[in-house]
Design an enzyme around this catalytic site. Structure first.
Site, mmCIF file in Angstrom:
data_model
loop_
_atom_site.group_PDB
_atom_site.id
_atom_site.type_symbol
_atom_site.label_atom_id
_atom_site.label_comp_id
_atom_site.label_asym_id
_atom_site.label_seq_id
_atom_site.Cartn_x
_atom_site.Cartn_y
_atom_site.Cartn_z
ATOM 1 N N LYS A 212 0.833 -1.209 0.000
ATOM 2 C CA LYS A 212 0.000 0.000 0.000
ATOM 3 C C LYS A 212 0.870 1.262 0.000
ATOM 4 O O LYS A 212 0.631 2.219 -0.745
ATOM 5 C CB LYS A 212 -0.931 -0.026 1.212
ATOM 6 C CG LYS A 212 -1.683 1.255 1.469
ATOM 7 C CD LYS A 212 -2.583 1.601 0.273
ATOM 8 C CE LYS A 212 -3.017 3.038 0.321
ATOM 9 N NZ LYS A 212 -4.292 3.262 0.846
ATOM 10 N N CYS A 266 -3.585 10.677 1.998
ATOM 11 C CA CYS A 266 -2.891 9.446 1.613
ATOM 12 C C CYS A 266 -1.536 9.726 0.991
ATOM 13 O O CYS A 266 -0.498 9.430 1.567
ATOM 14 C CB CYS A 266 -3.763 8.677 0.637
ATOM 15 S SG CYS A 266 -5.444 8.547 1.220
HETATM 16 N N1 SAJ Z 1 -2.526 15.083 -8.148
HETATM 17 C C1 SAJ Z 1 -1.781 15.904 -8.980
HETATM 18 N N2 SAJ Z 1 -1.516 15.467 -10.247
HETATM 19 C C2 SAJ Z 1 -1.977 14.274 -10.711
HETATM 20 C C3 SAJ Z 1 -2.729 13.448 -9.859
HETATM 21 C C4 SAJ Z 1 -2.990 13.884 -8.579
HETATM 22 O O1 SAJ Z 1 -1.351 16.997 -8.602
HETATM 23 O O2 SAJ Z 1 -1.702 13.959 -11.889
HETATM 24 C C5 SAJ Z 1 -2.806 15.526 -6.766
HETATM 25 C C6 SAJ Z 1 -4.293 15.689 -6.474
HETATM 26 O O3 SAJ Z 1 -4.752 16.942 -6.881
HETATM 27 C C7 SAJ Z 1 -4.313 15.507 -4.969
HETATM 28 C C8 SAJ Z 1 -3.209 14.477 -4.736
HETATM 29 O O4 SAJ Z 1 -2.400 14.499 -5.885
HETATM 30 O O5 SAJ Z 1 -3.965 16.710 -4.313
HETATM 31 C C9 SAJ Z 1 -3.703 13.077 -4.494
HETATM 32 O O6 SAJ Z 1 -4.781 12.779 -5.370
HETATM 33 P P1 SAJ Z 1 -4.934 11.356 -6.092
HETATM 34 O O7 SAJ Z 1 -6.150 11.401 -6.915
HETATM 35 O O8 SAJ Z 1 -3.688 10.975 -6.779
HETATM 36 O O9 SAJ Z 1 -5.042 10.319 -4.905
HETATM 37 P P2 SAJ Z 1 -5.928 10.203 -3.578
HETATM 38 O O10 SAJ Z 1 -5.112 10.723 -2.447
HETATM 39 O O11 SAJ Z 1 -7.275 10.735 -3.751
HETATM 40 O O12 SAJ Z 1 -6.037 8.608 -3.490
HETATM 41 C C10 SAJ Z 1 -4.854 7.818 -3.477
HETATM 42 C C11 SAJ Z 1 -5.013 6.675 -4.475
HETATM 43 N N3 SAJ Z 1 -3.745 6.011 -4.648
HETATM 44 C C12 SAJ Z 1 -3.213 5.789 -5.875
HETATM 45 O O13 SAJ Z 1 -3.746 6.155 -6.904
HETATM 46 C C13 SAJ Z 1 -1.931 5.055 -5.925
HETATM 47 C C14 SAJ Z 1 -6.084 5.718 -3.982
HETATM 48 O O14 SAJ Z 1 -6.177 4.591 -4.830
HETATM 49 C C15 SAJ Z 1 -5.771 5.271 -2.544
HETATM 50 O O15 SAJ Z 1 -6.758 4.390 -2.039
HETATM 51 C C16 SAJ Z 1 -5.745 6.510 -1.687
HETATM 52 O O16 SAJ Z 1 -4.676 7.343 -2.159
HETATM 53 C C17 SAJ Z 1 -5.514 6.094 -0.256
HETATM 54 O O17 SAJ Z 1 -6.490 6.113 0.516
HETATM 55 O O18 SAJ Z 1 -4.402 5.707 0.092
#
Ligand code: SAJ
Length: 412
Positions: A212, A266
Site C-alpha cells: 500500500k 494518503c
Molecule cells: N494530483 C496531482 N496530479 C496528478 C494526480 C494527482 O497533482 O496527476 C494531486 C491531487 O490533486 C491531490 C493528490 O495528488 O492533491 C492526491 O490525489 P490522487 O487522486 O492521486 O489520490 P488520492 O489521495 O485521492 O487517493 C490515493 C489513491 N492512490 C493511488 O492512486 C496510488 C487511492 O487509490 C488510494 O486508495 C488513496 O490514495 C488512499 O487512501 O491511500
C-alpha cells in the site's frame, strides 16, 4: 460461512462506504465512531461526507436495519479497523488511533473473531495491533505469538479506493490481503469475497503494508516529476501542459499532471512511513515529498506577483479541496495557499468551494471569505485556479477577461 455481524471501527471516507457496502449484501453491520454527531447523522440515514451515491447506499442500509452506528463496539464476528493514521510533526507515523481502536474492541472480542486492519499503516503496524489486543486480553491467544493455534485471526487489507469513485472501486478493485498467518489471510479473503469482484491476493501482513505504501509513493514520485517540470517550464517560458501532452504522445511516456501541490490524507502522508522506516535508503521518495510540498510556496509567489499589479488586489481562489469534485480539505494545498495569501496580506482573498457550505471549525479562515463563484468572479482582479472542480472546468473564458489568471491545474 457468512458472518452474522461485522463491526467497522471508524466511519470516515473508508469505513462508512465499506460498512454500507457490506450491509447492502444483507449482513448486519455495526459502524462505530467516536463522534456522536457522525453516529446520529448515520442513524438518521444521512451522511457526513461528500461521495457520489454514498447517501443512497447508506440510507437504504439504515432503512432496512442492516446498518447501525454506535459510539461503542459490540460483539461481532468480524471487526474492520478503518481509523486515521496521520503523522506527527517530524513525519513519524502516529498509530494512536489504531491503538485506541484496539483498546475499544478488546473487551468485546471473542474466540473465533477476525480482526482486519484497513488503515494505511507502516510496516509492522498489524503486529502491533495484535500486541495491543493481547495486552488488553491476556486470556486470548493472538496469532503474532501463537501462529495457527491462535484464537483470533488478524490481517491487514489496505484500502485502495479513490475518493470520488469509492463505491465502484470498493467492489471492482483487486485486494491485497496480508495475514499474520496464512490462515488469517484466508479468513479475511472469505470476508472480502462477499462484496469484492476484483481478485483477492493473499500475502503476509508486512508485505501488504508495504504494498500500500509503495502504491502511494509511486504516485507521489510521478506527480513530483510533473511538478518539477512545471517549475522548469516556468523559468524557460514553456507551457508545461502543452509540453506534457507532446511528451505523452510517446508510447512509453505517461507523465501525470502538475498542480498546486499534493494533498489528501494518503499520498501526502504515506510515503513518509517508508522514509521514516529507512531514511538512508529512501532518498528518491523523500525528495518527491519535498518537491510536492514546496509547490504551494511557488504558487503563492506567483499570485503575489500578479496581485502586485493592482492597487487594491481582490484574489479569487477557485477551490479549497485537495482535489476535484470532493469536499475533503485534509492536507489540501489549495487551502494552504489561500491561508498563506491571507497571512501575507496579498489583498482581499475570496475562496470558492462549491462542495462546502461552511468551513469546518478546525480550519483557520482568518483573512479570507468563503463566497460563491459568481460573486468572486465579479469582484476579483486576480483569479487563481487551485482545484479542477467541474464547475471551474466549464467556466467560459470570457468571464476571465481583464483579470490576471494563475491556473495551477491547466483548466482555463
Ligand atoms: N494530483 C496531482 N496530479 C496528478 C494526480 C494527482 O497533482 O496527476 C494531486 C491531487 O490533486 C491531490 C493528490 O495528488 O492533491 C492526491 O490525489 P490522487 O487522486 O492521486 O489520490 P488520492 O489521495 O485521492 O487517493 C490515493 C489513491 N492512490 C493511488 O492512486 C496510488 C487511492 O487509490 C488510494 O486508495 C488513496 O490514495 C488512499 O487512501 O491511500
Amino acid at each position: 460461512m457468512q458472518p452474522q455481524q461485522v463491526s467497522v471501527i471508524g466511519l470516515g471516507y473508508i469505513g462508512l462506504p465499506t460498512a454500507a457496502v457490506i450491509a447492502s449484501r444483507g449482513i448486519k453491520v455495526c459502524g462505530v465512531d467516536v463522534s456522536s454527531r457522525t453516529v446520529d447523522t448515520i442513524n438518521q440515514g444521512d451522511i457526513h461526507i461528500v461521495e457520489p451515491d454514498l447517501d443512497i447506499v447508506v440510507r437504504g442500509a439504515v432503512m432496512t436495519e442492516t446498518l447501525r452506528a454506535s459510539l461503542t463496539p459490540e460483539p461481532s464476528d468480524v471487526f474492520i479497523v478503518a481509523v486515521p493514521t496521520p503523522f506527527t510533526g517530524d513525519h513519524e507515523p502516529d498509530l494512536s488511533y489504531i491503538q485506541s481502536a484496539a483498546r475499544a474492541i478488546a473487551p468485546v472480542l471473542a474466540e473465533g473473531n477476525l480482526v482486519i486492519l484497513e488503515s494505511t499503516s507502516p510496516v509492522g503496524a498489524t503486529e502491533k495491533l495484535c500486541q495491543w489486543i493481547a495486552e488488553a486480553r491476556p486470556d486470548l491467544r493472538l496469532p503474532h505469538e501463537h501462529r495457527e493455534n491462535a484464537q483470533l485471526s488478524v490481517a491487514h487489507c489496505p484500502e485502495r479506493v479513490l475518493p470520488g469513485q469509492i463505491l465502484q472501486e470498493l467492489v471492482a478493485n483487486d485486494r491485497v490481503i496480508g495475514g499474520i498467518t496464512p490462515r488469517c489471510a484466508e479468513r479475511a479473503r472469505d470476508l472480502y469475497r462477499i462484496f469484492v469482484k476484483g481478485e483477492c491476493i493473499l500475502t503476509t501482513a508486512r508485505t501488504a503494508e508495504m504494498a500500500k505504501l509503495t502504491e502511494n509513493a509511486f504516485r507521489d514520485v510521478n506527480i513530483a516529476f510533473a511538478n518539477e517540470l512545471s517549475l522548469i517550464c516556468d523559468d524557460s517560458n514553456i507551457d508545461v501542459w502543452e509540453l506534457i501532452k507532446l511528451a505523452n504522445l510517446h508510447p512509453r511516456v505517461n507523465i501525470l499532471n502538475p498542480g498546486p501541490g499534493v494533498g489528501g490524507h494518503c499520498i501526502a502522508v504515506d510515503p513518509w512511513f517508508i522514509v521514516s522506516s529507512n531514511p538512508e535508503k529512501a532518498r528518491l521518495i523523500r525528495t518527491a515529498r519535498t518537491v510536492n510540498d514546496s509547490k504551494p510556496v511557488f504558487v503563492v509567489e506567483k499570485v503575489l506577483e500578479a496581485a502586485n499589479q493592482f492597487k487594491q488586489p481582490v484574489i479569487a481562489c477557485l477551490g479549497l479541496a485537495f482535489k476535484a469534485n470532493i469536499d475533503d480539505l485534509r492536507e489540501s494545498p489549495a487551502l494552504e495557499i489561500c491561508q498563506e495569501l491571507s497571512r501575507r496580506g496579498a489583498g482581499e482573498v475570496l475562496a470558492v468551494e462549491p462542495n462546502i457550505a461552511a468551513l469546518p471549525e478546525s480550519v483557520n479562515a482568518t483573512g479570507f471569505e468563503l463566497t460563491g463563484l459568481d460573486d468572486a468572479l465579479e469582484r476579483a482582479n486576480v483569479v487563481v485556479v487551485l482545484v479542477d472542480h467541474d464547475e471551474f472546468r466549464s467556466l467560459e473564458r470570457s468571464r476571465m477577461n481583464a483579470k490576471v489568471v494563475v491556473d495551477t491545474r491547466g483548466v482555463i
